[in-house]
Design an enzyme around this catalytic site. Structure first.
Site, PDB file in Angstrom:
ATOM      1  N   ARG A 124       9.795  -5.075   9.745  1.00 49.33           N
ATOM      2  CA  ARG A 124       9.923  -5.215   8.283  1.00 49.33           C
ATOM      3  C   ARG A 124      11.376  -4.976   7.855  1.00 49.33           C
ATOM      4  NH1 ARG A 124       5.317  -3.319   5.608  1.00 49.33           N
ATOM      5  NH2 ARG A 124       6.411  -3.788   3.666  1.00 49.33           N
ATOM      6  N   ALA A 170       7.191 -16.509  -9.292  1.00 44.69           N
ATOM      7  CA  ALA A 170       7.988 -15.512 -10.019  1.00 44.69           C
ATOM      8  C   ALA A 170       9.391 -16.024 -10.340  1.00 44.69           C
ATOM      9  CB  ALA A 170       8.071 -14.223  -9.195  1.00 44.69           C
ATOM     10  N   HIS A 212       5.956   3.438  -3.937  1.00 46.60           N
ATOM     11  CA  HIS A 212       5.433   3.417  -2.567  1.00 46.60           C
ATOM     12  C   HIS A 212       6.537   3.632  -1.532  1.00 46.60           C
ATOM     13  CE1 HIS A 212       1.588   1.044  -3.911  1.00 46.60           C
ATOM     14  NE2 HIS A 212       1.561   2.318  -4.240  1.00 46.60           N
ATOM     15  N   THR A 238       1.698  -8.735  -8.528  1.00 46.04           N
ATOM     16  CA  THR A 238       0.835  -7.764  -7.840  1.00 46.04           C
ATOM     17  C   THR A 238      -0.622  -8.160  -7.997  1.00 46.04           C
ATOM     18  OG1 THR A 238       0.175  -5.437  -7.694  1.00 46.04           O
ATOM     19  CG2 THR A 238       1.026  -6.167  -9.829  1.00 46.04           C
ATOM     20  N   GLN A 285       6.165  -1.357  -6.600  1.00 49.28           N
ATOM     21  CA  GLN A 285       5.356  -0.944  -5.449  1.00 49.28           C
ATOM     22  C   GLN A 285       6.052  -1.372  -4.164  1.00 49.28           C
ATOM     23  OE1 GLN A 285       0.903  -1.834  -6.295  1.00 49.28           O
ATOM     24  NE2 GLN A 285       2.064  -3.139  -7.678  1.00 49.28           N
ATOM     25  N   LEU A 299       1.493 -15.489  -9.628  1.00 50.41           N
ATOM     26  CA  LEU A 299       1.247 -16.846  -9.136  1.00 50.41           C
ATOM     27  C   LEU A 299      -0.115 -17.335  -9.619  1.00 50.41           C
ATOM     28  CD1 LEU A 299       2.537 -19.000  -7.352  1.00 50.41           C
ATOM     29  CD2 LEU A 299       1.380 -17.988  -5.386  1.00 50.41           C
ATOM     30  N   CYS A 320      17.828  18.023  11.371  1.00 52.70           N
ATOM     31  CA  CYS A 320      17.393  19.151  12.224  1.00 52.70           C
ATOM     32  C   CYS A 320      17.537  18.846  13.715  1.00 52.70           C
ATOM     33  CB  CYS A 320      15.967  19.574  11.885  1.00 52.70           C
ATOM     34  SG  CYS A 320      14.688  18.413  12.440  1.00 52.70           S
ATOM     35  N   CYS A 367      16.236  13.527  14.434  1.00 54.93           N
ATOM     36  CA  CYS A 367      16.471  13.701  12.995  1.00 54.93           C
ATOM     37  C   CYS A 367      17.950  14.008  12.772  1.00 54.93           C
ATOM     38  CB  CYS A 367      15.602  14.846  12.468  1.00 54.93           C
ATOM     39  SG  CYS A 367      16.014  15.298  10.771  1.00 54.93           S
TER      40      CYS A 367
HETATM   41  C1  BJW Z   1       3.260 -14.277  -6.368  1.00 53.68           C
HETATM   42  C2  BJW Z   1       4.016 -15.080  -5.561  1.00 53.68           C
HETATM   43  C3  BJW Z   1       5.109 -15.653  -6.175  1.00 53.68           C
HETATM   44  C4  BJW Z   1       2.354 -14.337  -4.322  1.00 53.68           C
HETATM   45  N1  BJW Z   1       5.323 -15.436  -7.446  1.00 53.68           N
HETATM   46  N2  BJW Z   1       3.424 -14.006  -7.626  1.00 53.68           N
HETATM   47  C5  BJW Z   1     -11.638   3.183  -3.969  1.00 53.68           C
HETATM   48  C6  BJW Z   1     -11.455   2.922  -5.317  1.00 53.68           C
HETATM   49  C7  BJW Z   1     -10.226   3.146  -5.937  1.00 53.68           C
HETATM   50  C8  BJW Z   1      -9.151   3.632  -5.221  1.00 53.68           C
HETATM   51  C9  BJW Z   1      -9.339   3.902  -3.887  1.00 53.68           C
HETATM   52  C10 BJW Z   1     -10.559   3.681  -3.276  1.00 53.68           C
HETATM   53  N3  BJW Z   1     -10.436   4.009  -1.971  1.00 53.68           N
HETATM   54  C11 BJW Z   1      -9.160   4.430  -1.758  1.00 53.68           C
HETATM   55  C12 BJW Z   1      -8.479   4.365  -2.915  1.00 53.68           C
HETATM   56  C13 BJW Z   1      -7.063   4.706  -3.119  1.00 53.68           C
HETATM   57  C14 BJW Z   1      -6.141   3.716  -2.436  1.00 53.68           C
HETATM   58  C15 BJW Z   1      -6.492   2.307  -2.900  1.00 53.68           C
HETATM   59  O1  BJW Z   1      -6.084   1.850  -3.932  1.00 53.68           O
HETATM   60  N4  BJW Z   1      -7.245   1.570  -2.117  1.00 53.68           N
HETATM   61  C16 BJW Z   1      -7.670   0.233  -2.535  1.00 53.68           C
HETATM   62  C17 BJW Z   1      -7.328  -0.758  -1.432  1.00 53.68           C
HETATM   63  C18 BJW Z   1      -9.097   0.292  -2.919  1.00 53.68           C
HETATM   64  N5  BJW Z   1      -4.800   4.062  -2.858  1.00 53.68           N
HETATM   65  C19 BJW Z   1      -4.093   4.979  -2.225  1.00 53.68           C
HETATM   66  O2  BJW Z   1      -4.483   5.544  -1.226  1.00 53.68           O
HETATM   67  C20 BJW Z   1      -2.771   5.335  -2.854  1.00 53.68           C
HETATM   68  N6  BJW Z   1      -2.687   6.730  -3.061  1.00 53.68           N
HETATM   69  C21 BJW Z   1      -3.500   7.356  -3.904  1.00 53.68           C
HETATM   70  O3  BJW Z   1      -4.407   6.817  -4.511  1.00 53.68           O
HETATM   71  O4  BJW Z   1      -3.175   8.687  -4.042  1.00 53.68           O
HETATM   72  C22 BJW Z   1      -4.101   9.541  -4.684  1.00 53.68           C
HETATM   73  C23 BJW Z   1      -4.836  10.207  -3.587  1.00 53.68           C
HETATM   74  C24 BJW Z   1      -4.128  10.868  -2.616  1.00 53.68           C
HETATM   75  C25 BJW Z   1      -4.800  11.528  -1.636  1.00 53.68           C
HETATM   76  C26 BJW Z   1      -6.180  11.496  -1.603  1.00 53.68           C
HETATM   77  C27 BJW Z   1      -6.884  10.802  -2.593  1.00 53.68           C
HETATM   78  C28 BJW Z   1      -6.199  10.163  -3.588  1.00 53.68           C
HETATM   79  C29 BJW Z   1      -1.616   4.948  -1.944  1.00 53.68           C
HETATM   80  C30 BJW Z   1      -1.486   3.465  -1.808  1.00 53.68           C
HETATM   81  C31 BJW Z   1      -0.365   3.136  -0.816  1.00 53.68           C
HETATM   82  C32 BJW Z   1      -0.177   1.643  -0.649  1.00 53.68           C
HETATM   83  N7  BJW Z   1       0.737   1.403   0.396  1.00 53.68           N
HETATM   84  C33 BJW Z   1       1.139   0.036   0.691  1.00 53.68           C
HETATM   85  C34 BJW Z   1       2.044   0.045   1.917  1.00 53.68           C
HETATM   86  C35 BJW Z   1       3.423   0.626   1.536  1.00 53.68           C
HETATM   87  C36 BJW Z   1       4.390   0.522   2.646  1.00 53.68           C
HETATM   88  C37 BJW Z   1       4.582  -0.893   3.151  1.00 53.68           C
HETATM   89  O5  BJW Z   1       5.039  -1.782   2.401  1.00 53.68           O
HETATM   90  O6  BJW Z   1       4.275  -1.131   4.300  1.00 53.68           O
HETATM   91  O7  BJW Z   1       1.803  -0.536  -0.431  1.00 53.68           O
HETATM   92  S1  BJW Z   1      -0.260  -1.062   0.942  1.00 53.68           S
HETATM   93  C38 BJW Z   1       0.473  -2.450   0.111  1.00 53.68           C
HETATM   94  O8  BJW Z   1      -0.296  -2.757  -1.080  1.00 53.68           O
HETATM   95  C39 BJW Z   1       1.854  -1.975  -0.348  1.00 53.68           C
HETATM   96  C40 BJW Z   1       1.915  -2.589  -1.717  1.00 53.68           C
HETATM   97  O9  BJW Z   1       2.880  -1.909  -2.502  1.00 53.68           O
HETATM   98  C41 BJW Z   1       0.510  -2.462  -2.221  1.00 53.68           C
HETATM   99  C42 BJW Z   1       0.175  -3.383  -3.365  1.00 53.68           C
HETATM  100  O10 BJW Z   1       0.231  -4.718  -2.946  1.00 53.68           O
HETATM  101  P1  BJW Z   1       0.774  -5.840  -3.929  1.00 53.68           P
HETATM  102  O11 BJW Z   1       2.211  -5.610  -4.203  1.00 53.68           O
HETATM  103  O12 BJW Z   1      -0.109  -5.965  -5.102  1.00 53.68           O
HETATM  104  O13 BJW Z   1       0.703  -7.128  -2.973  1.00 53.68           O
HETATM  105  P2  BJW Z   1      -0.530  -8.144  -2.728  1.00 53.68           P
HETATM  106  O14 BJW Z   1      -0.240  -8.891  -1.488  1.00 53.68           O
HETATM  107  O15 BJW Z   1      -1.819  -7.441  -2.802  1.00 53.68           O
HETATM  108  O16 BJW Z   1      -0.464  -9.128  -3.983  1.00 53.68           O
HETATM  109  C43 BJW Z   1       0.617 -10.026  -4.154  1.00 53.68           C
HETATM  110  C44 BJW Z   1       0.423 -10.778  -5.469  1.00 53.68           C
HETATM  111  O17 BJW Z   1       1.564 -11.585  -5.681  1.00 53.68           O
HETATM  112  C45 BJW Z   1      -0.803 -11.712  -5.486  1.00 53.68           C
HETATM  113  O18 BJW Z   1      -1.507 -11.533  -6.714  1.00 53.68           O
HETATM  114  C46 BJW Z   1      -0.203 -13.109  -5.417  1.00 53.68           C
HETATM  115  O19 BJW Z   1      -0.939 -14.064  -6.158  1.00 53.68           O
HETATM  116  C47 BJW Z   1       1.145 -12.880  -6.038  1.00 53.68           C
HETATM  117  N8  BJW Z   1       2.174 -13.794  -5.543  1.00 53.68           N
HETATM  118  N9  BJW Z   1       3.429 -15.103  -4.292  1.00 53.68           N
HETATM  119  C48 BJW Z   1       4.504 -14.597  -8.149  1.00 53.68           C
HETATM  120  N10 BJW Z   1       5.896 -16.488  -5.471  1.00 53.68           N
END
Ligand code: BJW
Length: 237
Positions: free
Chosen positions: A56, A220, A109, A177, A91, A203, A139, A136
């Site tokens: 990445r 976008a 994130h 998103t 994000q 999109l 440390c 590190c």
């Molecule tokens: C275009 C385009 C173009 C394409 N023009 N548009 C059940 C219910 C509710 C919540 C939960 C649950 N079970 C678990 C949870 C919590 C969980 C969660 O949400 N899970 C769901 C999957 C259900 N969340 C977490 O765990 C978060 N923490 C949290 O809640 O803390 C509280 C807590 C802590 C401890 C215990 C309990 C609670 C943390 C979430 C971390 C997400 N991490 C990642 C990886 C980061 C590092 C990396 O990059 O590798 O973050 S996962 C990944 O998804 C990344 C992104 O930031 C994130 C969001 O994705 P995003 O940006 O929306 O991308 P896509 O691919 O999903 O969408 C792209 C969009 O763009 C699409 O709509 C396309 O149409 C569009 N697009 N091309 C414009 N050209």
């Protein structure tokens, strides 16, 4: 309008060549997210996680900001010129917003170009590959470094500040998103509850599309500059 809050996701960087997660051919269609984006996956196989983030980081090194990133930097500059507040919560772990000139950015994130030592807690800029043997810089112990990103089950960064800003916003704009990852997916409902103007630029309709008051769909690089142009030329600006 005095305060603009922008939320971005992977779609804003898609046309810069960085993959989204859940689209057809997205990152999570090729690799199991539980293996590379959870603390449990890292504990099980840290070498696999390092290889994933090394790739990445290499992708990011070859990427450049697109017209959407640049339009958001122009919007921030226009806000500064007119004594409005602007905050960009992303994000995304890439730094393309900063490369385009955005300044007030929160990476909820984390950041791909940073590492964290789980032993001493230091966070440092990092552009090279990371391995189990990497020591590190603070440390000097090996085996404790990880990407400074937020995995599933971990608390995103700066949530208090983000909700403070969201509570004060007059305009909430969500860009590129899918609205499927919490807590970011809940921001629009929170903003709507505060009476804030809500706009989705994507999109295609996201999972939250029905919550937004206004929507504009397309790549976008097209819709974000168009929206910014309309906003800056409008009666309410
Ligand atoms: C275009 C385009 C173009 C394409 N023009 N548009 C059940 C219910 C509710 C919540 C939960 C649950 N079970 C678990 C949870 C919590 C969980 C969660 O949400 N899970 C769901 C999957 C259900 N969340 C977490 O765990 C978060 N923490 C949290 O809640 O803390 C509280 C807590 C802590 C401890 C215990 C309990 C609670 C943390 C979430 C971390 C997400 N991490 C990642 C990886 C980061 C590092 C990396 O990059 O590798 O973050 S996962 C990944 O998804 C990344 C992104 O930031 C994130 C969001 O994705 P995003 O940006 O929306 O991308 P896509 O691919 O999903 O969408 C792209 C969009 O763009 C699409 O709509 C396309 O149409 C569009 N697009 N091309 C414009 N050209």
């Amino acid at each position: 309008m005095q305060r603009v809050f922008v939320l971005t996701g992977a779609g804003v960087s898609a046309e810069s060549g960085l993959g989204t997660f859940r689209d057809k051919d997205g990152i999570w269609t090729k690799i199991n997210l539980e293996d590379v984006a959870t603390p449990e996956g890292f504990a099980r196989d840290p070498a696999k996680v390092h290889a994933f983030y090394n790739a990445r980081r290499a992708n990011l090194a070859a990427a450049a900001p697109n017209e959407a990133h640049r339009a958001l930097a122009r919007l921030e500059a226009a806000c500064a010129d007119t004594a409005r507040e602007f905050i960009l919560v992303t994000q995304n772990v890439d730094d393309l917003h900063e490369q385009a000139g955005s300044q007030n950015v929160i990476h909820m994130h984390g950041e791909l170009r940073k590492i964290r030592c789980e032993r001493c807690g230091v966070v440092k800029p990092w552009v090279e590959d990371l391995a189990l043997e990497t020591k590190c810089p603070a440390c000097t112990r090996a085996g404790h470094l990880r990407p400074h990103v937020v995995w599933f089950g971990e608390m995103p960064f700066e949530m208090d500040r983000i909700y403070d800003e969201l509570g004060m916003a007059d305009l909430f704009v969500s860009i590129g998103t899918s609205g499927s990852v919490y807590p970011a997916a809940a921001f629009v409902a929170f903003a709507k509850g505060m009476g804030t103007r809500t706009v989705e630029l994507n999109l295609e309709p996201s999972e939250n599309a029905h919550v937004f008051a206004e929507t504009m769909y397309g790549p976008a690089s097209i819709v974000v500059p168009l929206f910014v142009e309309q906003l800056l030329g409008g009666d309410t600006w």
